[in-house]
Design an enzyme around this catalytic site. Structure first.
Site, PDB file in Angstrom:
ATOM      1  N   ASP A  28    -116.526  68.663  14.741  1.00 52.23           N
ATOM      2  CA  ASP A  28    -116.717  69.229  16.098  1.00 52.23           C
ATOM      3  C   ASP A  28    -116.909  70.744  16.152  1.00 52.23           C
ATOM      4  O   ASP A  28    -116.336  71.405  17.030  1.00 52.23           O
ATOM      5  CB  ASP A  28    -115.520  68.854  16.992  1.00 52.23           C
ATOM      6  CG  ASP A  28    -115.434  67.363  17.276  1.00 52.23           C
ATOM      7  OD1 ASP A  28    -116.230  66.590  16.722  1.00 52.23           O
ATOM      8  OD2 ASP A  28    -114.535  66.982  18.057  1.00 52.23           O
TER       9      ASP A  28
ATOM     10  N   LYS B 265    -119.036  60.825  18.646  1.00 57.44           N
ATOM     11  CA  LYS B 265    -117.822  60.110  19.066  1.00 57.44           C
ATOM     12  C   LYS B 265    -117.473  60.481  20.496  1.00 57.44           C
ATOM     13  O   LYS B 265    -117.879  61.546  20.980  1.00 57.44           O
ATOM     14  CB  LYS B 265    -116.670  60.425  18.117  1.00 57.44           C
ATOM     15  CG  LYS B 265    -116.318  61.894  18.070  1.00 57.44           C
ATOM     16  CD  LYS B 265    -115.291  62.189  17.009  1.00 57.44           C
ATOM     17  CE  LYS B 265    -114.899  63.651  16.991  1.00 57.44           C
ATOM     18  NZ  LYS B 265    -114.270  64.139  18.234  1.00 57.44           N
TER      19      LYS B 265
ATOM     20  N   CYS C 177    -108.720  66.763  16.946  1.00 56.72           N
ATOM     21  CA  CYS C 177    -109.739  65.985  16.233  1.00 56.72           C
ATOM     22  C   CYS C 177    -109.628  66.088  14.716  1.00 56.72           C
ATOM     23  O   CYS C 177    -109.885  65.114  14.006  1.00 56.72           O
ATOM     24  CB  CYS C 177    -111.127  66.379  16.733  1.00 56.72           C
ATOM     25  SG  CYS C 177    -111.324  65.950  18.490  1.00 56.72           S
TER      26      CYS C 177
END
Ligand SMILES: [Zn+2]
Length: 242
Positions: free
Chosen positions: A47, A145, A190
């Site tokens: 990310d 995701k 994450c």
């Protein structure tokens, strides 16, 4: 301090034989006291997207500082996987989706507690793009995701309902990758969930601390390191990688 303790544990006299056998088993080579990623290792870049960088809608403090570190160590990996948070416009994890709720409040959803976030990483927007300064042309896979409207997904392996799989575990297995090095944003969400699910998928897992930055809600960074350690996730620095 933690770093020194770890090195003593791994490479102290009593530990040398053990370290050799462990590294041999996971397909890693050890050059001096460095860890050398082999063909069965993958770097996972979590990310590193505009929304999570300074100036973004869910900025992680100093999030941009991970970029040069990740670019540098990526050169040591044959295999690189990136993840991209990729939400619908009115995603269930957004505070704005729920009447009267504010970012960082926690609500109960059918799959458990959910922290509510500012709108971020909406599919196809500039905020959802991978940071332009990430320079890893040889990255092989981008896992998106959080694209199911009613389920969040911090982890690159398993959505927050703990049932829906992204396919990453099978991909790594088919590619005969048994070891992952996790980097990116954010350490306490994450990155940590990805690292723990990687362990649960039977992989050897390193988290590269200086290639990550966290959000830290009520001590969540310290808690994440504790939870990861309990599962056998190894905490290293980028300078530990050859
Ligand atoms: Zn998200």
């Amino acid at each position: 301090m933690i770093h020194l303790q770890r090195r003593e544990m791994m490479f102290g006299l009593a530990g040398v034989a053990l370290a050799h056998s462990m590294l041999g088993r996971v397909g890693m080579a050890m050059a001096a006291d460095k860890i050398k990623p082999g063909p069965s290792s993958a770097l996972i870049v979590v990310d590193v997207q505009n929304c999570f960088l300074p100036g973004g809608s869910l900025a992680v403090k100093d999030g941009d500082q991970v970029i040069p570190v990740i670019n540098r160590i990526a050169k040591d990996f044959d295999n690189v996987v990136m993840t991209q948070d990729w939400h619908t416009a009115h995603h269930i994890s957004f505070a704005s989706t729920h009447d009267g709720k504010k970012p960082f409040e926690v609500i109960k959803l059918p799959y458990g507690n959910q922290v509510l976030w500012p709108d971020h990483c909406v599919q196809g927007t500039d905020g959802a793009s991978i940071a332009k300064d990430i320079n890893i042309p040889h990255a092989q896979l981008i896992i998106r995701k959080g694209f199911h409207n009613d389920v969040d997904s911090y982890s690159a392996f398993l959505e927050a309902d703990k049932e829906t799989r992204t396919g990453l575990a099978s991909y790594l297995k088919e590619r005969k990758i048994d070891t992952v090095f996790v980097t990116g944003l954010a350490t306490d969400f994450c990155v940590a969930w990805t690292a723990m699910d990687a362990r649960n998928a039977g992989l050897n897992v390193y988290v590269v601390e200086d290639a990550c930055r966290g959000i830290d809600i009520n001590g969540s960074i310290a808690k994440a390191w504790e939870d990861m350690a309990k599962l056998g996730v190894k905490r290293i620095q980028s300078s530990d990688i050859a």
